[in-house]
Design a protein around this motif. Structure first.
Motif, short mmCIF file in Angstrom:
data_model
loop_
_atom_site.label_atom_id
_atom_site.label_comp_id
_atom_site.label_asym_id
_atom_site.label_seq_id
_atom_site.Cartn_x
_atom_site.Cartn_y
_atom_site.Cartn_z
N ALA A 22 0.83 -1.21 0.00
CA ALA A 22 0.00 0.00 0.00
C ALA A 22 0.86 1.26 0.00
N LYS B 184 2.21 1.86 -3.47
CA LYS B 184 1.16 2.31 -4.39
C LYS B 184 0.58 3.66 -3.99
N ASP C 89 -1.49 4.07 -1.44
CA ASP C 89 -2.88 3.77 -1.08
C ASP C 89 -3.10 4.07 0.40
N LYS C 90 -3.46 5.31 0.71
CA LYS C 90 -3.65 5.71 2.10
C LYS C 90 -4.83 5.01 2.74
N ALA C 91 -5.87 4.75 1.98
CA ALA C 91 -7.06 4.10 2.53
C ALA C 91 -6.73 2.71 3.06
N ALA C 92 -5.86 1.99 2.36
CA ALA C 92 -5.47 0.66 2.81
C ALA C 92 -4.56 0.74 4.03
#
Length: 242
Positions: free
Chosen positions: A125, A128, A130-133
């Motif tokens: 994450a 990528k 991907d802060k939400a993950a």
């Protein structure tokens, strides 16, 4: 007929994904969406670096701890990231019993399985962006550091590629209770390929053809008196930070 088989395949893979998510959540906990904004139980005491002002490891620039023993520069690692590690080890001391006294459900071997999955999810994450993950797996201060690094990377127009090729060892280095807070420190030794590219795709850090042997030491924590079942990553470091 073809559409029917395609639909069955979609259902099958969805069931597999759901099983993996539930397995991870059973070990590290989950959020229901109704919790109050969480604060790390280590506010004001999470810094594990002497003389430092944060508790977040600089993932893009991690040092290669044993490059000569990481299968050379070949991409043919001897173990894929989807496989279990060669060796696992659990600290068998009073700390384990102390956590079990506060949380009878604590199982070090099961915890290691969740810690391994969390490592792969967090590293992927972060690469990528991907802060939400990342959010449900990290304590507040750690998340702020990771998110800040992601923002800086994006502002510079850079992209990161990280591939965890295999786990050499996963060891619970320490278990302890600080009042009602359970802390478990895990040491990971992995083979990785890490690359940072600029907006034109040129490599600015790392080497896509080099496998680096990387050692990470992560500490997870949980408030055993809370109804929140989450274990959150509260600190990261490398052996060089000791």
């Amino acid at each position: 007929m073809g559409d029917s088989f395609q639909f069955i395949d979609i259902i099958f893979f969805a069931m597999i994904a759901a099983f993996l998510v539930l397995r991870l959540r059973s070990v590290l906990g989950k959020r229901t969406g109704n919790e109050k904004p969480r604060r790390t139980p280590f506010d004001g005491q999470t810094n594990q670096r002497q003389g430092g002002d944060d508790n977040v490891i600089d993932l893009p620039g991690r040092r290669d701890t044993d490059s000569e023993d990481a299968e050379g520069d070949s991409r043919a690692a001897d173990q894929p990231s989807s496989a279990w590690s060669r060796r696992t080890s659990v600290a068998s001391d009073a700390g384990v019993e102390a956590i079990r006294a506060a949380d009878p459900q604590f199982d070090p071997e099961v915890f290691l399985g969740g810690a391994r999955a969390a490592f792969e999810m967090i590293v992927e994450a972060f690469a990528k962006g991907d802060k939400a993950a990342l959010r449900p797996l990290l304590a507040d201060e750690v998340y702020d550091g990771f998110a800040g690094a992601i923002d800086e990377r994006e502002s510079a127009g850079e992209a990161m590629e990280t591939e965890v090729l295999g786990f050499k060892t996963i060891t619970i280095a320490e278990c302890r209770m600080d009042d009602r807070i359970a802390k478990v420190t895990v040491q990971y030794e992995t083979d990785q390929v890490n690359v940072v590219r600029d907006g034109e795709g040129a490599v600015v850090d790392g080497d896509p053809d080099h496998i680096a042997r990387v050692t990470d030491i992560w500490t997870f924590a949980r408030d055993t008196a809370s109804r929140d079942p989450n274990w959150a990553l509260v600190a990261t470091r490398t052996p060089d930070d000791d």
